[in-house]
Design an enzyme around this catalytic site. Structure first.
Site, PDB file in Angstrom:
ATOM      1  N   THR A  52      46.512 -30.570 -37.708  1.00 52.72           N
ATOM      2  CA  THR A  52      46.825 -29.414 -38.547  1.00 52.72           C
ATOM      3  C   THR A  52      48.259 -28.950 -38.347  1.00 52.72           C
ATOM      4  O   THR A  52      48.866 -29.186 -37.285  1.00 52.72           O
ATOM      5  CB  THR A  52      45.875 -28.248 -38.215  1.00 52.72           C
ATOM      6  N   ASP A  53      48.797 -28.255 -39.345  1.00 53.31           N
ATOM      7  CA  ASP A  53      50.124 -27.660 -39.206  1.00 53.31           C
ATOM      8  C   ASP A  53      50.126 -26.467 -38.250  1.00 53.31           C
ATOM      9  O   ASP A  53      51.190 -26.037 -37.779  1.00 53.31           O
ATOM     10  CB  ASP A  53      50.680 -27.244 -40.568  1.00 53.31           C
ATOM     11  N   GLU A  54      48.940 -25.949 -37.923  1.00 56.02           N
ATOM     12  CA  GLU A  54      48.880 -24.756 -37.074  1.00 56.02           C
ATOM     13  C   GLU A  54      49.323 -25.026 -35.640  1.00 56.02           C
ATOM     14  O   GLU A  54      49.594 -24.089 -34.891  1.00 56.02           O
ATOM     15  CB  GLU A  54      47.476 -24.158 -37.111  1.00 56.02           C
ATOM     16  N   TYR A  74      41.998 -21.983 -31.831  1.00 55.41           N
ATOM     17  CA  TYR A  74      41.816 -23.182 -32.650  1.00 55.41           C
ATOM     18  C   TYR A  74      43.053 -24.067 -32.604  1.00 55.41           C
ATOM     19  O   TYR A  74      42.980 -25.272 -32.321  1.00 55.41           O
ATOM     20  CB  TYR A  74      41.506 -22.805 -34.101  1.00 55.41           C
ATOM     21  N   LYS A  93      43.652 -27.970 -31.070  1.00 52.96           N
ATOM     22  CA  LYS A  93      44.134 -29.094 -31.875  1.00 52.96           C
ATOM     23  C   LYS A  93      45.433 -29.654 -31.289  1.00 52.96           C
ATOM     24  O   LYS A  93      45.645 -30.873 -31.284  1.00 52.96           O
ATOM     25  CB  LYS A  93      44.343 -28.668 -33.324  1.00 52.96           C
TER      26      LYS A  93
END
Length: 361
Positions: free
Chosen positions: A135-137, A161, A165
């Protein structure tokens, strides 16, 4: 690429990837491993294009014995790892499952792949690949003046979260460096499209609006995200599997940066146009601003020059086109919505997030 283990293949992106892959001319066999937690459902696997090439296994990626058996039994040469706890709000209220699935589960899967590929005589000369979907997060948050995330942006995850990741990304990369495990990683922006569980922003807004419920907007609604239509994401993953360089990371995005409030306005206007006789027209009147969530990242933006320039991929759907397809899918799939409503976990989620006196979405 002949026998592909897809983890989390009954979830949103995983099931869309399986539908997409089985529509191609590639003669691959898919072994779909899913634990069927709240967001995984058999409804997402109905009407697959070629059921004979799809094997469904109910199980957990933390089950080392099961993983070893699957690799051996099906001679797995490719892993596409979607399985993850993925909702930021849930990670804030209870990070434990995120640590277990996203970190420990990825470790178990890497170990199973490493052990089998290192000793599988039947795979001698076969190119193997561990593809990790991220993810970009993991990159953190951007200010309005910051340049978009690139593959070289330092990691700075801000939610439990995102931290899990980021941890799994590092694990995958470390196995490539330490054990020569062939891998690729893709970091994608916010996905949307068919079969997305209704706790996510876009399906939540669509289904609430159709039923005259309030449309909750965190804070001022000016948080900026890059939105990626799920079919474009599936095509990008396949492109990386076929042509991506092992050991490389690729950012995948939709090439847009609307504010969350703009997304909600676009959905409301599409519903006004599609359902002009609805008693809730104009749907914008249902918007309600609510207290922002803790640590809410202000802006994400994805630079996709690497995958565009090296692999020739770019999104085919504009944001407006993708939203129109998504709205139409939910309007046309009332049986899917009804089935999701009956799931016990979803009812529990509703009870925690809505006044019990109100009806379901």
């Amino acid at each position: 690429m002949k026998n592909i283990l897809v983890t989390g293949g009954a979830g949103f992106i995983g099931s869309n990837f399986i539908h997409f892959l089985l529509k191609t001319e590639l003669k691959v066999n898919i072994i779909n491993l899913d634990a069927f937690t709240y967001a995984g459902t058999l409804e997402n696997l109905k009407d697959l294009p070629d059921m004979d090439r799809h094997t469904l296994v109910k199980g957990n990626i933390c089950d080392q014995d099961l993983l070893a058996d699957l690799f051996q039994r099906y001679a797995i040469d490719t892993v596409v790892h979607f399985a993850a706890e993925s909702h930021v709000d849930r990670s804030i209220s209870g990070p434990g499952p995120f640590i277990q699935t996203n970190i420990a589960g990825t470790y178990m899967l890497l170990e199973a792949a490493r052990n089998y590929w290192a000793g599988a005589k039947k795979l001698s000369g076969v190119n193997v690949r561990f593809h990790h979907v991220s993810t970009d997060e993991v990159y953190g948050s951007l200010s309005p003046s910051d340049a978009a995330f690139t593959e070289n942006t330092p990691y700075a995850p801000n939610s439990p979260y995102a931290a899990t990741k980021a941890s799994s990304d590092h694990l995958v990369r470390s196995y490539g460096h330490t054990y020569n495990l062939p891998f690729t990683i893709t970091n994608c922006s916010n996905n949307f499209g068919p079969r997305q569980f209704p706790e996510k922003l876009i399906p939540l807004i669509i289904l609430n609006a159709l039923n005259g419920r309030k449309l909750p907007i965190y804070g001022d609604g000016l948080q900026v995200r890059d939105w990626l239509f799920v079919e474009d994401h599936c095509e990008a993953i396949l492109t990386v599997l076929q042509n991506g360089q092992t050991g490389e990371t690729y950012n995948i995005g939709g090439g847009n940066q609307p504010a969350n409030l703009d997304i909600v306005h676009m959905i409301c206007d599409l519903l006004d146009e599609t359902c002009p006789d609805s008693p809730f027209v104009p749907h914008r009147d249902l918007i309600e601003f609510v207290t922002d969530r803790p640590g809410h990242d202000r802006r994400y933006a994805m630079n996709i020059e690497k995958i565009r320039n090296t692999l020739g991929w770019q999104p085919k759907h504009s944001l407006q086109e993708g939203l129109k397809k998504t709205v139409q899918w939910y309007l046309s799939n009332v049986e899917w919505i009804a089935a999701i409503r009956t799931q016990q976990e979803y009812q529990h989620w509703l009870a925690e997030n809505y006044d019990k006196r109100e009806s379901s979405i």
